[in-house]
Write an enzyme that holds these catalytic residues in place. Structure first.
Site, mmCIF file in Angstrom:
data_model
loop_
_atom_site.group_PDB
_atom_site.id
_atom_site.type_symbol
_atom_site.label_atom_id
_atom_site.label_comp_id
_atom_site.label_asym_id
_atom_site.label_seq_id
_atom_site.Cartn_x
_atom_site.Cartn_y
_atom_site.Cartn_z
ATOM 1 C CE LYS A 93 27.466 42.313 48.662
ATOM 2 N NZ LYS A 93 28.365 41.430 49.334
ATOM 3 C CE LYS B 114 37.173 51.196 48.213
ATOM 4 N NZ LYS B 114 36.308 50.422 49.043
ATOM 5 C CE LYS C 228 39.347 42.332 47.306
ATOM 6 N NZ LYS C 228 39.579 41.515 48.481
HETATM 7 P P1 AMP Z 1 39.204 44.794 51.384
HETATM 8 O O1 AMP Z 1 39.772 44.408 50.088
HETATM 9 O O2 AMP Z 1 37.895 45.469 51.273
HETATM 10 O O3 AMP Z 1 39.257 43.687 52.402
HETATM 11 O O4 AMP Z 1 40.169 45.929 51.939
HETATM 12 C C1 AMP Z 1 41.347 45.667 52.645
HETATM 13 C C2 AMP Z 1 41.966 46.954 53.114
HETATM 14 O O5 AMP Z 1 42.358 47.752 51.993
HETATM 15 C C3 AMP Z 1 41.031 47.858 53.954
HETATM 16 O O6 AMP Z 1 41.772 48.518 54.948
HETATM 17 C C4 AMP Z 1 40.538 48.853 52.942
HETATM 18 O O7 AMP Z 1 40.144 50.067 53.531
HETATM 19 C C5 AMP Z 1 41.760 49.030 52.049
HETATM 20 N N1 AMP Z 1 41.367 49.444 50.712
HETATM 21 C C6 AMP Z 1 40.626 48.742 49.822
HETATM 22 N N2 AMP Z 1 40.453 49.435 48.683
HETATM 23 C C7 AMP Z 1 41.107 50.609 48.843
HETATM 24 C C8 AMP Z 1 41.322 51.764 48.025
HETATM 25 N N3 AMP Z 1 40.834 51.846 46.785
HETATM 26 N N4 AMP Z 1 42.036 52.781 48.546
HETATM 27 C C9 AMP Z 1 42.551 52.718 49.799
HETATM 28 N N5 AMP Z 1 42.391 51.666 50.607
HETATM 29 C C10 AMP Z 1 41.690 50.618 50.156
#
Ligand code: AMP
Ligand code: TRP
Length: 316
Positions: free
Chosen positions: A116, A195, A198
Site C-alpha cells: 500500500k 493474480k 478484487k
Molecule cells: P482475500 O479476498 O484477500 O480476503 O482472500 C481470501 C482468501 O482467498 C485467502 O486465503 C487468499 O489467499 C485467497 N485468495 C485470494 N485471491 C486468490 C487467488 N487469486 N488465488 C488463490 N487464492 C486466492
C-alpha cells in the site's frame, strides 16, 4: 488429540473464484477428509475488512454475503464453527497482546502494509497491525493448519514469529501453526493473467449471474498468436481434468471464442447448484448461524486468552 484447522476470509466484497479455489475448496476438501479427526473453524474477518472498507452498508452486506457463500459452498455449521471476528472480542484483545511482542520495523516489512505504501496509498494503523490480529485469530484456537492462498504465506510466518516471541518470554503457551497452500491453486489467475484479486478488477465472481460470468470470461485477455489461449486455459483447468481439456483445446485450436464459450458453460454449470442453495439462505439464517458460532468459538478462545492473561501477569 484432534487437529485444529482454521481459516478466514475478509468480508470486503464479493468472493471470486480465486477465493474459492485458493481458500474455500481446500478447506472443504480437508473437512470432508478429516471430519472425525479434526476441529474446524471458519471465520469472517470483518475487523480486517475495516482496514479497507469505509461504507457502512457495503460492510454489512458483505458480512451477510460471506456467510451465505460459506453455507452455499457446503459448509455445515453443525460441524464447523462458523463465526465472525467482531462477535468475539477475544480477538482484538489477543491482537493487542501480540502487538506488544513484535517490533515496528518487523511490521513495516509486511506485504499487506508495504504494498500500500509503495503504491502511495494511505495505510491506516489497522493495516499496519493487521498481521497480529490475524495471528490472534489463529492462535486463540490452538490452530495446527491454516488453508490459505499463496498471498497469505507471510502472515503465517508473522504468526510463528509472534509465537516465538511470546513463548520465549512466557513459556510454551501458544502453538505454532502451519500454512496449507496448494501448489495448483495457490495463485489463481484473473482475466488479465495476473493474480485474481478484487483490487485488480480482474475477477470472475463466484456467485455471479450467467451474464456476469459471460462478461468476465469474454474479457479474458488473449494474444493473437498460438493455438491455445493460455489465460483461458489457466482458468479452465480449475473446472476440468487435463485430459478433457486436451481434447477440447485440440479440437478448437485457435478458436478462442469457442473455448471461451465452453469455459462459460463449465463455470455456469459448476455454480448453478450453489447459486440455488445460496438464494434460499435468509438474513435470519445467517444471524442464527453466527450467534451459535460465536458461542462455540468463545468457549475455546476464552480458555486460551485466560492462560495468556495469566502468564503475562494481568490476572491479579
Ligand atoms: P482475500 O479476498 O484477500 O480476503 O482472500 C481470501 C482468501 O482467498 C485467502 O486465503 C487468499 O489467499 C485467497 N485468495 C485470494 N485471491 C486468490 C487467488 N487469486 N488465488 C488463490 N487464492 C486466492
Ligand atoms: N488475511 C486473510 C486474507 O486476507 C483473512 C484472514 C483473517 C485469515 N484472519 C485469518 C485467514 C486467519 C486465515 C486465518 O485473506
Amino acid at each position: 488429540m484432534k487437529q485444529t484447522i482454521l481459516t478466514g476470509l475478509q468480508s470486503s466484497g464479493d468472493l471470486h473464484i480465486g477465493n474459492y479455489f485458493g481458500a474455500m475448496k481446500p478447506f472443504l476438501d480437508l473437512y470432508n477428509d478429516k471430519k472425525d479427526s479434526a476441529n474446524f473453524y471458519l471465520m469472517v474477518a470483518d475487523y480486517h475488512a475495516l482496514t479497507s472498507v469505509r461504507d457502512r452498508e457495503a460492510l454489512k452486506a458483505s458480512i451477510y454475503n460471506t456467510v451465505r457463500d460459506y453455507l452455499a459452498v457446503g459448509v455445515d455449521p453443525e460441524q464447523v464453527t462458523l463465526f465472525r471476528q467482531s462477535d468475539n472480542p477475544d480477538h482484538t484483545e489477543m491482537g493487542w497482546v501480540l502487538n506488544c511482542m513484535v517490533t515496528v520495523p518487523f511490521l513495516m516489512l509486511a506485504h499487506s502494509y508495504k504494498d500500500k505504501v509503495a503504491k502511495g496509498l494511505e495505510a491506516n494503523a489497522g493495516l499496519f497491525t493487521y498481521p497480529m490480529l490475524m495471528a490472534a485469530d489463529i492462535l486463540l484456537y490452538g490452530t495446527d493448519l491454516v488453508p490459505v492462498g499463496e498471498d497469505q504465506r507471510q502472515h503465517l510466518e508473522y504468526t510463528r514469529e509472534a509465537v516465538a516471541k511470546f513463548n520465549n518470554a512466557y513459556g510454551e503457551v501458544l502453538k505454532e501453526p502451519k500454512e496449507l497452500i496448494l501448489e495448483a491453486v495457490g495463485v489463481v489467475p484473473g482475466t488479465d493473467g495476473a493474480k485474481m484479486s478484487k483490487s485488480y478488477k480482474n475477477t470472475i465472481p463466484l456467485f455471479g449471474s450467467r451474464e456476469d460470468i459471460q462478461k468476465a470470461v469474454m474479457s479474458i485477455v488473449t494474444d493473437s498468436t498460438g493455438d491455445r489461449p493460455e489465460n483461458v486455459y489457466a482458468i479452465h483447468k480449475l473446472f476440468r481434468t487435463e485430459a478433457e481439456l486436451e481434447t477440447l483445446y485440440t479440437e478448437n485450436a485457435g478458436k478462442y471464442k469457442n473455448l471461451k464459450e465452453a469455459l462459460i458453460e463449465d463455470i455456469d454449470a459448476f455454480i448453478e447448484p450453489m447459486r440455488a442453495k445460496r438464494a434460499a439462505i435468509s438474513d435470519d439464517d445467517v444471524k442464527g448461524v453466527l450467534a451459535e458460532g460465536a458461542r462455540k468459538a468463545k468457549l475455546v478462545s476464552n480458555d486460551m486468552l485466560g492462560r495468556v492473561r495469566d502468564v503475562i501477569g494481568i490476572t491479579i
